[in-house]
Scaffold this active site. Structure first.
Site, short mmCIF file in Angstrom:
data_model
loop_
_atom_site.label_atom_id
_atom_site.label_comp_id
_atom_site.label_asym_id
_atom_site.label_seq_id
_atom_site.Cartn_x
_atom_site.Cartn_y
_atom_site.Cartn_z
N ASP A 127 -40.95 3.01 41.07
CA ASP A 127 -41.17 2.82 42.50
C ASP A 127 -42.39 3.65 42.90
O ASP A 127 -42.70 4.66 42.27
CB ASP A 127 -39.96 3.31 43.29
CG ASP A 127 -38.75 2.41 43.12
OD1 ASP A 127 -38.81 1.50 42.27
OD2 ASP A 127 -37.75 2.61 43.83
N HIS B 208 -40.02 3.55 33.66
CA HIS B 208 -39.60 2.63 32.61
C HIS B 208 -40.81 2.07 31.87
O HIS B 208 -41.95 2.25 32.29
CB HIS B 208 -38.78 1.49 33.21
CG HIS B 208 -37.57 1.94 33.96
ND1 HIS B 208 -36.28 1.66 33.55
CD2 HIS B 208 -37.42 2.65 35.12
CE1 HIS B 208 -35.41 2.17 34.39
NE2 HIS B 208 -36.09 2.78 35.36
N SER C 114 -44.26 12.09 41.71
CA SER C 114 -45.51 12.43 41.03
C SER C 114 -46.35 11.17 40.88
O SER C 114 -46.37 10.33 41.77
CB SER C 114 -45.23 13.08 39.67
OG SER C 114 -46.40 13.69 39.18
#
Length: 409
Positions: free
Chosen positions: A191, A267, A378
């Protein structure tokens, strides 16, 4: 009788006033007779009944110490930067192009002098402290309200389930919350917000529009060809050309910023093979869009973990960039990785190969598979090789979620 009592009270008051006056006279006479020149006048003492009061001089009360000056200056500067970031965000929302204003060398040096690594380690330890059950809901609810977290997507919605802040930050999502797009070759690994994307040109990569960093400084020297199964490029070629292994291909990049309220795991963005890890210890400056627009080569200053390998079109890399309070970068299949160590050598890096005599293929990753996590928000940077007809399906500044398409052929 009443008159006698009133007269006695008046006598007591006169005696108290006389004692107080005498006390002042004694202090003043001693001060004059000793002939000592005090830098700060001595504190005065008052007597009221049986209580004794001391009053400090004005100079002592308002005496400034270096620590107070440092805190006030640093806090004021941080507040100023936040205000500037807010103004830039408002301009962006109106569609007005924001002029680039880079930090000077002394501003970068001042920022890097702040002990962000120490603060990040302290924050990491605080995150591990188990909260009392009664305190969990108020603390997590405040965080949810501040950063707009959607707990309906969490695998466990009950806030009492998360024993500490670390567990809450690393919460898993419901399987149906992030469907993985199968029609496109590259998906978003996390995200976040798209800061920049496009082709790499002249060995420079844009962290935001108009602010670049060196491709070689960011990735470090080229990894051994035997590990990547690449054909060896002529030594005279540029670093960018050495990474492109197939004729007619180009090098592309995409920068995704994870805010504190975003899902903190990342991911695999495609089917690929990870063959090498390079860890750069470094600073832990903020990587929010305002700072990325202000400090050139911000991502090269900060601690980062570079995973390199190959996919069906050639070179592929994913880099997890650390930030303030994000000293902990975890890669699930790499148990030897330890980030935000107390000491490190400036400009150093640590290499680790996943290819060995027993494992010739490295670490195979499937699209959408869990890869790692941050302790807080981050940045993820993808740099990869693809044919010239590769197209991004993005807009700079847009919000994106893990599993959605980044681009395809």
């Amino acid at each position: 009788m009443a008159a006698a009592m009133a007269q006695a009270g008046a006598c007591v008051l006169r005696r108290s006033s006389l004692l107080t006056s005498c006390n002042f006279l004694i202090h003043d006479n001693l001060f004059l007779k000793t002939g000592v020149l005090w830098k700060h006048p001595p504190s005065r003492t008052f007597f009221s009944d049986r209580k004794k009061f001391h009053t400090a001089s004005v100079g002592q009360v308002f005496r400034l110490r270096p620590f107070h000056v440092l805190v006030a200056t640093g806090g004021g500067y941080a507040g100023y930067r936040k205000y500037e970031d807010y103004k830039l965000e408002q301009l962006e929302k109106r569609g007005i192009e924001v002029p680039v204003k880079l930090a000077s060398e002394w501003e970068v040096a001042l920022y890097k002098s702040v002990p962000t690594r120490l603060l990040s380690r302290a924050w990491g330890r605080l995150n591990q402290v188990e909260l009392p059950t009664w305190l969990r809901k108020p603390v997590y609810s405040l965080y949810i309200w501040t950063f707009g977290v959607n707990m309906k997507e969490a695998a466990v919605e009950d806030l009492h389930h998360y024993r500490n802040l670390s567990e809450f930050f690393r919460r898993k999502l419901k399987p149906q919350a992030r469907p993985v797009c199968c029609m496109h070759s590259v998906i978003s690994p996390s995200d976040g917000k798209i800061l920049n994307f496009g082709q790499v040109k002249n060995c420079e990569v844009e962290q935001v529009k108009g602010v670049t960093y060196s491709l070689e400084s960011f990735l470090g020297p080229r990894v051994c060809t035997e590990e990547l199964h690449f054909s060896r490029a002529p030594s005279g070629n540029s670093f960018q050309q050495q990474l492109v292994t197939k004729e007619g291909n180009e090098l592309y990049h995409c920068v995704i910023y994870l805010a504190p309220g975003d899902y903190h795991c990342f991911h695999s963005p495609t089917d690929w093979r990870v063959s090498h890890r390079r860890h750069f210890p470094g600073s832990l400056m903020s990587v929010n869009p305002g700072v990325a627009r202000w400090i050139k080569e911000l991502f090269c200053h900060n601690e980062r973990v570079v995973l390199t390998g190959d996919w069906k079109h050639g070179f592929f890399s994913l880099t997890a960039v650390g930030a303030t309070n994000v000293g902990s970068i975890r890669i699930y299949f790499d148990q030897d990785l330890h980030t935000n160590s107390p000491s490190y050598s400036k400009g150093s890096y640590n290499d680790f190969s996943f290819i060995s005599n027993n494992n010739k293929e490295g670490i195979p990753m499937r699209k959408g598979e869990h890869l790692g996590e941050f302790n807080l928000g981050s940045t993820i940077v993808l740099i990869f090789e693809a044919p010239k007809d590769f197209k991004f399906h993005l807009k700079a500044g847009q919000k994106i979620r893990f599993g959605e398409a980044l681009g395809s052929l």
